[in-house]
Design a protein around this motif. Structure first.
Motif, PDB file in Angstrom:
ATOM      1  N   GLY A 267       4.809  16.657  26.304  1.00  0.00           N
ATOM      2  CA  GLY A 267       3.780  17.357  25.541  1.00  0.00           C
ATOM      3  C   GLY A 267       4.356  17.993  24.293  1.00  0.00           C
ATOM      4  O   GLY A 267       5.527  17.840  23.965  1.00  0.00           O
ATOM      5  N   SER A 268       3.523  18.721  23.584  1.00  0.00           N
ATOM      6  CA  SER A 268       3.957  19.396  22.353  1.00  0.00           C
ATOM      7  C   SER A 268       4.848  20.582  22.675  1.00  0.00           C
ATOM      8  O   SER A 268       4.616  21.307  23.640  1.00  0.00           O
TER       9      SER A 268
ATOM     10  N   ASN B 143      -4.819  23.173  26.297  1.00  0.00           N
ATOM     11  CA  ASN B 143      -3.647  23.772  26.951  1.00  0.00           C
ATOM     12  C   ASN B 143      -2.745  22.736  27.612  1.00  0.00           C
ATOM     13  O   ASN B 143      -1.531  22.875  27.620  1.00  0.00           O
ATOM     14  N   GLU B 144      -3.352  21.692  28.188  1.00  0.00           N
ATOM     15  CA  GLU B 144      -2.564  20.684  28.900  1.00  0.00           C
ATOM     16  C   GLU B 144      -1.632  19.903  27.981  1.00  0.00           C
ATOM     17  O   GLU B 144      -0.695  19.261  28.431  1.00  0.00           O
TER      18      GLU B 144
ATOM     19  N   TYR C 243       0.195  28.116  25.657  1.00  0.00           N
ATOM     20  CA  TYR C 243      -1.185  27.631  25.680  1.00  0.00           C
ATOM     21  C   TYR C 243      -1.583  27.260  24.262  1.00  0.00           C
ATOM     22  O   TYR C 243      -0.886  27.604  23.303  1.00  0.00           O
ATOM     23  N   CYS C 244      -2.684  26.547  24.146  1.00  0.00           N
ATOM     24  CA  CYS C 244      -3.142  26.075  22.846  1.00  0.00           C
ATOM     25  C   CYS C 244      -4.058  27.126  22.212  1.00  0.00           C
ATOM     26  O   CYS C 244      -5.081  27.492  22.783  1.00  0.00           O
ATOM     27  N   LYS C 245      -3.663  27.624  21.055  1.00  0.00           N
ATOM     28  CA  LYS C 245      -4.458  28.614  20.342  1.00  0.00           C
ATOM     29  C   LYS C 245      -4.620  28.131  18.906  1.00  0.00           C
ATOM     30  O   LYS C 245      -3.626  27.949  18.202  1.00  0.00           O
ATOM     31  N   ASN C 246      -5.862  27.907  18.507  1.00  0.00           N
ATOM     32  CA  ASN C 246      -6.163  27.427  17.153  1.00  0.00           C
ATOM     33  C   ASN C 246      -5.370  26.179  16.787  1.00  0.00           C
ATOM     34  O   ASN C 246      -4.865  26.049  15.665  1.00  0.00           O
TER      35      ASN C 246
ATOM     36  N   TYR D  26       2.591  17.486  37.478  1.00  0.00           N
ATOM     37  CA  TYR D  26       2.086  16.976  36.216  1.00  0.00           C
ATOM     38  C   TYR D  26       2.782  17.727  35.098  1.00  0.00           C
ATOM     39  O   TYR D  26       2.638  18.945  34.983  1.00  0.00           O
ATOM     40  N   ARG D  27       3.585  17.031  34.312  1.00  0.00           N
ATOM     41  CA  ARG D  27       4.324  17.641  33.198  1.00  0.00           C
ATOM     42  C   ARG D  27       5.108  18.884  33.613  1.00  0.00           C
ATOM     43  O   ARG D  27       4.937  19.964  33.051  1.00  0.00           O
TER      44      ARG D  27
END
Length: 190
Positions: free
Chosen positions: A18-19, A28-29, A37-40, A142-143
């Motif tokens: 992942g990133s 987020n995944e 987590y994914c923010k903006n 998972y990841r």
């Protein structure tokens, strides 16, 4: 033939990780770094974590103010240090029982459940099973994290519903039916 193999290997690696921290994301995944987590559209550290080089380190909770590393070591043990005037756990350590302890990832050797760590939101999904950190029953890898295993839920939800007459039996008659009910569930699971 060799080129095809390298392309597949590279593709598998990039999807598995992942990133990274501050990398692009849509959810987020897609954030591959623990405790992000994914923010903006960008992978960032979760609350109670701060950036330390290319990953996130955990703040002591409740937050402990500090001026020097020795302030944190006195409270959190040898694996604590001071970052931006707050005590945090060193890299690859997590906060447990008011101490910073070495994190053991999935498939690493362990002695206790609290050593196993796959992210703050994963604590109730990982355990030390037979000396190895593994996902608990009902979860799958998972990841580098443990996520709900849809197959376990599907097996339970796909069990045949028993006739209501079985559920309304008196205790003395139920004892004769328990082996049969177990057989039905066992047979259905196969």
């Amino acid at each position: 033939m060799l080129i095809e193999y390298l392309i597949i290997l590279t593709f598998t690696f990039s999807t598995a990780s992942g990133s990274g921290l501050h990398g692009p994301c849509e959810g987020n995944e897609q954030c591959g770094t623990l405790d992000t987590y994914c923010k903006n559209g960008i992978c960032v550290c979760k609350d109670d974590f701060v950036v330390f080089y290319d990953h996130c380190v955990q703040l002591a909770t409740p937050h402990i103010q500090c001026m020097h590393k020795s302030n944190c070591i006195a409270i959190l043990g040898q694996k604590g240090f001071c970052k931006s005037h707050k005590c945090v756990c060193k890299s690859f350590h997590h906060f447990y029982n008011n101490q910073c302890i070495k994190s053991k990832g999935l498939d690493e050797q362990c002695d206790n459940d609290h050593q196993c760590y796959c992210g703050q939101d994963c604590n109730d999904k990982i355990e030390c099973a037979k000396g190895i950190c593994a996902c608990k029953y009902g979860f799958k890898v998972y990841r580098r994290r443990c996520i709900p295993d849809g197959n376990v839920t599907n097996v339970i939800s796909s069990l045949p519903s028993l006739p209501s007459s079985i559920c309304n039996l008196k205790p003395d008659s139920t004892s004769r039916l328990l082996p049969m009910i177990f057989f039905i569930i066992k047979f259905w699971h196969l």
